[in-house]
Scaffold this motif. Sequence first.
Motif, PDB file in Angstrom:
ATOM      1  N   LYS A 509       0.807  -1.215   0.000  1.00  0.00           N
ATOM      2  CA  LYS A 509       0.000   0.000   0.000  1.00  0.00           C
ATOM      3  C   LYS A 509       0.839   1.263   0.000  1.00  0.00           C
ATOM      4  O   LYS A 509       0.441   2.289  -0.554  1.00  0.00           O
ATOM      5  N   ASP A 510       2.037   1.178   0.631  1.00  0.00           N
ATOM      6  CA  ASP A 510       2.871   2.382   0.660  1.00  0.00           C
ATOM      7  C   ASP A 510       3.565   2.625  -0.667  1.00  0.00           C
ATOM      8  O   ASP A 510       4.250   3.624  -0.857  1.00  0.00           O
ATOM      9  N   ASN A 511       3.406   1.650  -1.600  1.00  0.00           N
ATOM     10  CA  ASN A 511       3.965   1.769  -2.953  1.00  0.00           C
ATOM     11  C   ASN A 511       5.500   1.836  -2.946  1.00  0.00           C
ATOM     12  O   ASN A 511       6.109   2.205  -3.923  1.00  0.00           O
ATOM     13  N   LEU A 512       6.097   1.495  -1.812  1.00  0.00           N
ATOM     14  CA  LEU A 512       7.556   1.530  -1.713  1.00  0.00           C
ATOM     15  C   LEU A 512       8.142   0.133  -1.547  1.00  0.00           C
ATOM     16  O   LEU A 512       9.283  -0.109  -1.936  1.00  0.00           O
ATOM     17  N   HIS A 513       7.386  -0.744  -0.968  1.00  0.00           N
ATOM     18  CA  HIS A 513       7.870  -2.093  -0.725  1.00  0.00           C
ATOM     19  C   HIS A 513       7.065  -3.078  -1.568  1.00  0.00           C
ATOM     20  O   HIS A 513       5.853  -2.935  -1.704  1.00  0.00           O
ATOM     21  N   SER A 514       7.770  -4.021  -2.115  1.00  0.00           N
ATOM     22  CA  SER A 514       7.103  -5.007  -2.967  1.00  0.00           C
ATOM     23  C   SER A 514       7.276  -6.400  -2.390  1.00  0.00           C
ATOM     24  O   SER A 514       8.196  -6.682  -1.622  1.00  0.00           O
ATOM     25  N   MET A 515       6.354  -7.264  -2.780  1.00  0.00           N
ATOM     26  CA  MET A 515       6.408  -8.670  -2.394  1.00  0.00           C
ATOM     27  C   MET A 515       6.268  -9.500  -3.661  1.00  0.00           C
ATOM     28  O   MET A 515       5.502  -9.154  -4.560  1.00  0.00           O
ATOM     29  N   ARG A 516       7.009 -10.572  -3.743  1.00  0.00           N
ATOM     30  CA  ARG A 516       6.906 -11.453  -4.904  1.00  0.00           C
ATOM     31  C   ARG A 516       5.832 -12.497  -4.672  1.00  0.00           C
ATOM     32  O   ARG A 516       5.647 -12.994  -3.556  1.00  0.00           O
ATOM     33  N   GLN A 517       5.152 -12.838  -5.740  1.00  0.00           N
ATOM     34  CA  GLN A 517       4.113 -13.857  -5.678  1.00  0.00           C
ATOM     35  C   GLN A 517       4.361 -14.921  -6.734  1.00  0.00           C
ATOM     36  O   GLN A 517       4.879 -14.638  -7.818  1.00  0.00           O
ATOM     37  N   VAL A 518       3.988 -16.134  -6.402  1.00  0.00           N
ATOM     38  CA  VAL A 518       3.957 -17.233  -7.363  1.00  0.00           C
ATOM     39  C   VAL A 518       2.493 -17.520  -7.641  1.00  0.00           C
ATOM     40  O   VAL A 518       1.765 -17.988  -6.765  1.00  0.00           O
ATOM     41  N   CYS A 519       2.063 -17.189  -8.853  1.00  0.00           N
ATOM     42  CA  CYS A 519       0.667 -17.381  -9.247  1.00  0.00           C
ATOM     43  C   CYS A 519       0.578 -18.502 -10.273  1.00  0.00           C
ATOM     44  O   CYS A 519       1.456 -18.647 -11.124  1.00  0.00           O
ATOM     45  N   ALA A 520      -0.482 -19.271 -10.188  1.00  0.00           N
ATOM     46  CA  ALA A 520      -0.679 -20.387 -11.119  1.00  0.00           C
ATOM     47  C   ALA A 520      -2.028 -20.277 -11.786  1.00  0.00           C
ATOM     48  O   ALA A 520      -3.025 -19.907 -11.167  1.00  0.00           O
ATOM     49  N   THR A 521      -2.040 -20.607 -13.071  1.00  0.00           N
ATOM     50  CA  THR A 521      -3.278 -20.659 -13.849  1.00  0.00           C
ATOM     51  C   THR A 521      -3.469 -22.073 -14.354  1.00  0.00           C
ATOM     52  O   THR A 521      -2.610 -22.609 -15.063  1.00  0.00           O
TER      53      THR A 521
END
Length: 880
Positions: A509-521
Motif C-alpha cells: 500500500k505504501d507503494n515503496l515495498h514489494s512482495m513477490r508472488q507465485v501465481c498459477a493458472t
Amino acid sequence: MDKEQEAQWREAQRISIGEDLVSAAQRQLEFLAAVDRRRWLYDSPGLERAIYRYKACWLPLLSKYTENGYLQEPLVVPIDCEWVWHCHRLNPVQYKKDCERVYGKILDSRNVDSSIRANSKRKSEEMWAQLYPDEPFELDSDTISSQKSVDFNAGAAGNITYDLVSAAKRQCSFYYQVSRPFMRDPIFLTEALARYKGFLHLIKTNRDKSLNRFCVPTYDVDIMWHSHQLCPVSYCNDLMALLGKVLEHDDTDSDRSKGKKLDTGFSETTKQFEDTFGLRYWRAGVMYRGSLPTPVTTVPVAFFGSDKGGISTKHNLDFLSLPSNRAVEVFLEIVDVKDAQVNESEILYVSFTKKQPDMFFGESGTLTVLSLTGENNVAGFECEPCGDLILTLMAKSESNSERVLGTTSISLDELTDPNSKLSMERWFQLKSSNWIFNSTPTCLRVAASCSMPFKAPLVFYMVRSENSYLQSFLLTLSGKDANVNYWTSFLDGYGNEALQVQMRDVFQKDNLHSMRQVCATGLSGRTTVLAEGTDNKWSISGSCNFSGTAEIKTSQDGTYMCELKSDQMIKLYWGKRLDFEQKCCKGHSEYGVFVTAVEFSNDHPYGRAIALLDMKSKLIKVTEERFVLPWIALSSIFMDIFEKDSNPTQSPGKGTVEGSITKQAIANAAVGAETVPVKTSGGGCGGGCGGGCGGGCSNVLAASESVPVKTSGGGCGGGCGGGCGGGCGNVIMASNSVPVKTSGGGCGGGCGGGCGNVLMASDAVQVKTSGGGCGGGCGGGCGNVIMASDSVPVKTTGGGCGGGCGGGCGNILIASDSVPGKTSGGGCGSGCGGGCGNGLMAGNSATVKTSSGGDGNSSGGCGAGCGSGCGNLVGSRDEA
C-alpha cells in the motif's frame, strides 16, 4: 520349455513345505518395515541391549511358555527381541544347535505373534513382568542406555555364543532390496514361491550328483527362503525330508565383484536354472538394487504432527489434470533366433522401442541374442503398463551397413495380466516387407517379465514463456527487471501443459515495498496464488492446501538448505538424496544443481524422498500427488533465485551458505524447430569476451517456426570488455510469425565495464532500433545489435569500443528466412584486454554464412587478458 524341462518343473513344484510361505512372507516384510523405522536396532548401543534382552529374557520366556502352554492366546514378542530372533533363525543350522544345547529342543515361532500385529499384549506383558520386574516389556530409543537389570538367566544366555551383532548387521540392508510395494502382492509372492521350489530342486539335484555348487537366490527367492527359515521346526523337517540335512543359509559373503564367489555362483545358478527348467532366472523387480542410499540423518526425527500435513489430493485434481503415474519394471531378453537369412559376416541384434507415447520410456535400446553370443544380455526399464513393445531384428555387416529382417510386438497388457504370471517366453514370427512366398518365416524366441504395477513419480518439465517485446523494452528502459512477469509452463511427460506459473512483483500500500508472488493458472483458466514472500522467506498459500513457511537458507550444520515449517515436516536438501540418489556415478558433486524434498513422519522417521528439482534440465519429480502444487511453487522460487544469483556456492557440509541459493549461472543453448517449444535454456559462465579476471557472458539464440520461444538465458560474471567485474547477458530470439518476446541487457560497473543488447525480430519489418553497451573504468564496453527479418536484409550493424585495460567487443547476429546474412561484426579494443567480434546468422533456408572472432593479442581478439573468452551459440531453423 521342452518336455524334459516341463517334467523337471513339475517335480520341483511337488516339493512339500509345511507352512503358508506367501502369508509368512507378507508378515516378514511388514516386520522388516517396522524395524527399519527403528534403525537404532541396527547398531550399538540399541543392538547390544536388544541382544541382551533376547538371550536373557525372551528365549527363557519362550522356552517356559512352550513347556507349559497354558496361555490361551499367542505369546507376543517385543520387537527388539524379535529382530535379534529373526537374525538368529536366518542361520538355521546354528539356531538349531544353540536351542538344542541350551533348551533341549528347537524353540519354534508357532503361536507367537509379533508386537506390531498383536491384538493384545496383556498376557505376555504380565508374564514378562513376573519374570523380569525391572526390565520393560517394550524397548525404545529413549531407554536403550538405561541400567540393565540383573540377569536371572546368565548361564543359559552365556551358552549362546553365535555372533548376533554381525548377523544383525548383515541383515540390516536386506529390507531395502525387498521394500518395493509390489513385493507384498500375493500374485508376485505366489510366483516367488514357485521359483523357490525350483531353487530347492536345483540344490537337491546337485546333492544327488555330488556337485559342490554355491547356489545364489534372486531376491524374490530369498524372501521365500527367509520366510521358510523363520518357521524353524517346519524348515528343519522339510529340508530333512528333501535333502536329508538342514540346508545352511550362508549370508556372510557380500562381495559382488566380477569373478568372486557371489558373482560366479549367481552365473552358475542362472545357467543351471535356465537349462533345467527352460525359464529365465533373471526377472523384473527381483534383482540387486545397488547399495543403500546415503541417509540424511542417523537419528530418528521426532514427529508429532499429522502424517498427511493437511494437503488434499482432491484440491490438486480440481486445479490441474495429473497424468497417469502407474509404471511397471520390465525385463526383456532375446533367447534365440531361427531361419534368419543372413550372410556369414553379418551380426544379428534386436532393437526395441515403445509403439505408444510413454511417460517413463522414451528411448530405444538394443539386445544381442543369447544363443549366438552365449551371454545374458537383459534390458531392464520402466514404462507404463500398457501398449506394445516393438522388436526389430537387424543384420549388421562388417562395413556397418544395416538392414531390417523383420519386426514383431509384445503386448504389455497381456504381460501385466495376472493370468500371465507376469512373464512370458515364446517364439514370435517376424513380419517383413521382403518376405518371399513359400519361404520359411524368421522367428525370435523372446523372454519378458514384469513387476506388478506400482506408483511412480509424476514428472513435469518447466518451459518458460516470455513477455511481449514491448513490455520487455519498456521495463528495460525504466530500469525494471524485464523478467518480472514471465510465465513458466509445466508440461507432463506427454508434452501436455498442466498449468502455467508466473513470478510477479506486487507493491504494498505504501507503494515503496514489494512482495513477490507465485501465481498459477490451471487449464480451467482459474488463477490462484501459490506462494508469496520477499528475499528468501516465503509463505506457501492455502491454495496449495498446505499452510506453512519456508526460509531458504542452509542450516548451521550444513545438512539441509530449507525447512518447511508447518504441521507436516519437510526438509530440503542439496543433491539427489535417498531413493533419488544417483548410484552409477559418485565421483561428481550434485550439490547446487538438484534439490530433494524429504518428508519426515511417524512411518518415515529417517525421511523419505517425495520430490526432486533438477535446476539444470528444469525438471521436477513428485512422488505424492498431494505435494504437486507446493513443489511447483517451491521449484519456481528456487529457479527464480538460481537464475538471478551470480555468486559461487559452497557445497553443504563445507561451510554455511548465507542468504539465498548461490550458484554460478549455468547456460545452455536452447533452439526450437518448427512447432516444438524450446525445452531448456542456460548460459555459459567464465571469462568475458575481452578477458578479465573471472566474469562471464552468455548468449542464448532460440528460434521456432511458429511457436514463441519458451525460455532464455542470462549471463553472469565479467563483462564483454573484460576486467574484474562487469557482466553482460544476451538473449536472441527469432520467429517467423511471432514477435520476439523479450530482450536482455547486461550492465557492468567497477573495473568491468558493461554491455547492453536489444534484440528484435518480425516477419517483414526491419529492425527499428539497436542497443549498445557502454563501459567505463578499466573495462571498456561493447555493443551488440541483433536483427531478424523474413525478407529484408539487415540494415545496420553495431560494434563495441573499449579503452583502458579491458578492450571491447561487438557482436552481430543476423537471421533471415531466405536472405543470407550480409555482414558480421567485430570488436575493437586496446590495452590489456583486447576485443572480440562474433557474427552469427541463421535463416529458414539460408545457412549461416560466417562467424568471426579475433585472435588474442595486445590489441584484439577473444580471450586476451586475465580471463578466458566466450563461445558463440548458433541456432538455426528448418533447413538452416
